[in-house]
Design an enzyme around this catalytic site. Sequence first.
Site, PDB file in Angstrom:
ATOM      1  N   ASP A 541       0.247  -1.878   0.517  1.00 30.29           N
ATOM      2  CA  ASP A 541       0.590  -0.490   0.243  1.00 30.29           C
ATOM      3  C   ASP A 541       1.673  -0.038   1.220  1.00 30.29           C
ATOM      4  O   ASP A 541       1.589  -0.292   2.423  1.00 30.29           O
ATOM      5  CB  ASP A 541      -0.667   0.372   0.393  1.00 30.29           C
ATOM      6  CG  ASP A 541      -0.421   1.820   0.033  1.00 30.29           C
ATOM      7  OD1 ASP A 541      -0.138   2.079  -1.136  1.00 30.29           O
ATOM      8  OD2 ASP A 541      -0.522   2.672   0.935  1.00 30.29           O
ATOM      9  N   GLU A 570       4.995  -2.733  -1.623  1.00 26.89           N
ATOM     10  CA  GLU A 570       5.922  -1.639  -1.902  1.00 26.89           C
ATOM     11  C   GLU A 570       6.965  -1.595  -0.787  1.00 26.89           C
ATOM     12  O   GLU A 570       6.717  -1.052   0.283  1.00 26.89           O
ATOM     13  CB  GLU A 570       5.162  -0.319  -1.967  1.00 26.89           C
ATOM     14  CG  GLU A 570       4.184  -0.239  -3.127  1.00 26.89           C
ATOM     15  CD  GLU A 570       3.392   1.068  -3.103  1.00 26.89           C
ATOM     16  OE1 GLU A 570       3.426   1.783  -4.121  1.00 26.89           O
ATOM     17  OE2 GLU A 570       2.754   1.363  -2.082  1.00 26.89           O
TER      18      GLU A 570
END
Length: 852
Positions: A541, A570
Amino acid sequence: MVTIHGQQQEDFSADNLSTIGQKKVTITLHYHRYDEDYSGWNLWVWLDGKNGRMVEFTDDRPFGQRATFEMEDPSGITRVGFIIRKSTDENDWASKRFDDRFITEFDENGHAEVWLMQGTERIFHHEEEINISPEIVSAKLNTWHDISVTTNLAFDWEHDNIDVSLSGATIQDISVSKDHHSSDHAHQMTIKTKESLSLHEKYKVTISHFGDCDVSYGNIVRTEKFDENFAYDGPLGALFTKEKTVFRLWSPVAQKAILVLYTKEGAKKAEYEMASGSCGTWHYEESGNLDGTVYMYKVMIDRNWQEAVDPYARAVTVNGEKGVVVDLARTNPPLWELPAPPLDQLEDAVIYELHIRDATIDHNSGVIHKGKYLGLTEPATVTPDGVKTGLDYFSDLGITHIQLLPIYDYWTIDEKELETPQYNWGYDPKHFNAPEGSYSINPFEPSTRIMELKKMIQAIHSKGMRVIMDVVFNHVYDVPCSSFHLLMPGYFFRFKKDGVLSNGTGVGNDTASERRMMRKFIVDSLVYWAKEYKIDGFRFDLMGIHDIDTMNEARKALNEVDPSIIMLGEGWDLPTALPSHLKASQANADKMPGIAHFNDSIRDHLKGNNFSDHDSGFVNGRSGYNYSIKQGITAGMYLPYDNMEYRCPSQVVNYVEAHDNHTLWDKLLLTNSGASQEDLKSMHKLASSIILLSQGIPFLHAGQEFMRTKNGDHNSYRSPDHINKLDWNRKAEFEQEVRYVKGLISLRKSNDVFRMKTKEEILSRLHFFPTDEHLIAYQLKASRDKGQYEEYVVIHNAHHHPVKFHLPSNGLWHILANSHQAGTEPLSMINRNQIEVSRLSTFVLAKPFRLR
């Protein structure tokens, strides 16, 4: 205006005074000086617009001195002004403390009582608010020449008789600053030293009236030199064997450390002082089999004791309130030693993102343990109408990896109240190395959730799929309550230059992966999950918060466990307190081989900007995105991205929807509100087909294949089940679309030309045909030994009308995908060089090898 005592005051004449004021007031003022020098000190008091007078103090032991006086005004009194001053024989105003202050709170009888402290501007209305014993709260080594000292009471550096000394170093200068969080005169001072300070020298600050304090580590903990001196390479946490358990904690700032043991019911059982070790570690060894023992760490930092859960805890009590020693071998299900399904190359992966509760919570799921780990172990589950659900359905779809939203222990679900429906995605980490309890049938038994999670992973493996774990190392939910902060304040987080926590994550804090012990924690955690739980991949994340070196070190460590473990994340360039060239962002992808990045470019160019409800993309009517879609189709290899340097296709994860933001279906409803359902389905399938046929790694959001809707909710992280659940009735309603996606997955798997491994392969085997803005067509040259076809032609038609397309050659062509179906078996055959491609559709044609 009138002038009183040299100060300008507002003219509160009788005409201006409030009629609600008292005509007579009685005030008792207590004054404490910690230097106990009351000689010459007195009060000057006045009413607004009136002349003042002196009031003498009388003895008020043990607090200090007291002055009691009355003030009268027939017009009413709303406030009484005062100044504490020192008088001498020569000068009544030899000095004073602070400017004009006012007493404004009176009871119904006109009485007021207040307390004042030396050096403190604040007026106290209750004695219990004050600690009259001055002491040094902390003395912290902040730079190599600065020690920051904080006291519990303020002092007036210019007027109070304050002496400061420092043992172990020579004072060059002292500066005092006002505490910005109060109205007190000063709580903090900075001592500058002539010589450079050492991390291994013991320093002590002494302030007259305030006592002394050992100097501890402050901002210096965030320096490279601190890491060089205190980084620890060994194991941490509760290291269990049946004969003994060794508890090891890292906290160089602690003056003392204690291991606290509890009963299972939560009562304190014993405390043991831990011994200091190398590199700021503390350890204690307890003999015997401690499986199931509840424990905490207690550390003394700057004279304060803090109790915290072991950040390395592998098991926790309900709601993660305490750590638990666990015999992990006892939690392994039968046949746990069997290997995971093989993965030959990373490009073979087809990832399916799933939330555990979403998967089975629907009352029609046919699952017994709805919303639980065990719900994803149950075979042969069906709806009342016989529609396949759950684990068998996911396996049947053809995906290779189930990517689970967070399964570590997180904050915002009350595990004691699971009868009440609660929901969260889990991006609020609490304990990174222990499973979440709300997915367990018994969160009160620490080892149960471990056993159940392992059974779920084993069940997924047994169906030929691997497991990716969503990890959120970039922040914590609550910094003050986090074990990182309680045990080692100031170290594990990034700070801006002004001393405020960095907030690139947007949730209040950023962890500092560039520091060696945060990096070690991340790598240790990943290796632990990979080895102990057989996790086959990790989704990071907000990976762009982390630094490049940490990600590369994680890749290296996981390669030693299993090189086929996927790492993806990400890679957004977020505004954290880290230079851009060090961030694990897409722009630095070439510096992180073996680590994949979510491709937000193809996402936004396919359907429109993810953060704009009404922006559209290639599939829903916008021109000018043809080139950008081609970049995604080639994973940036054939047509490179401007700001992203990918080395190979396995570094690119192509997707069009995920748990965040609108589902693709909901986005299409917003951008094409007047479209028919059939057109919406066609746009949806067109987008999904582009993802599944592109180079790189395709990623599907659970339910995307049956056009999942969240009824327009774009941020459903804590929305109820009726928004988030996988709706198995909808799956039945969109069965044809499910078969279409399943067919595309099988087609992708059928030939490695859809899963090329290198840039060179893509450059030599993939070629685009010239087309207009709403059409993309390309040729893939296959290998003779890789199947029955020598070449493929893929056509994506975003026009709202059919298009005639000229194929590169005459002869027999098999149609493997059209607007309704897809797969490895020919849907039909043509023997010409032209094909009509349906509106809003993808066609795939393949030419069989000619007999030689």
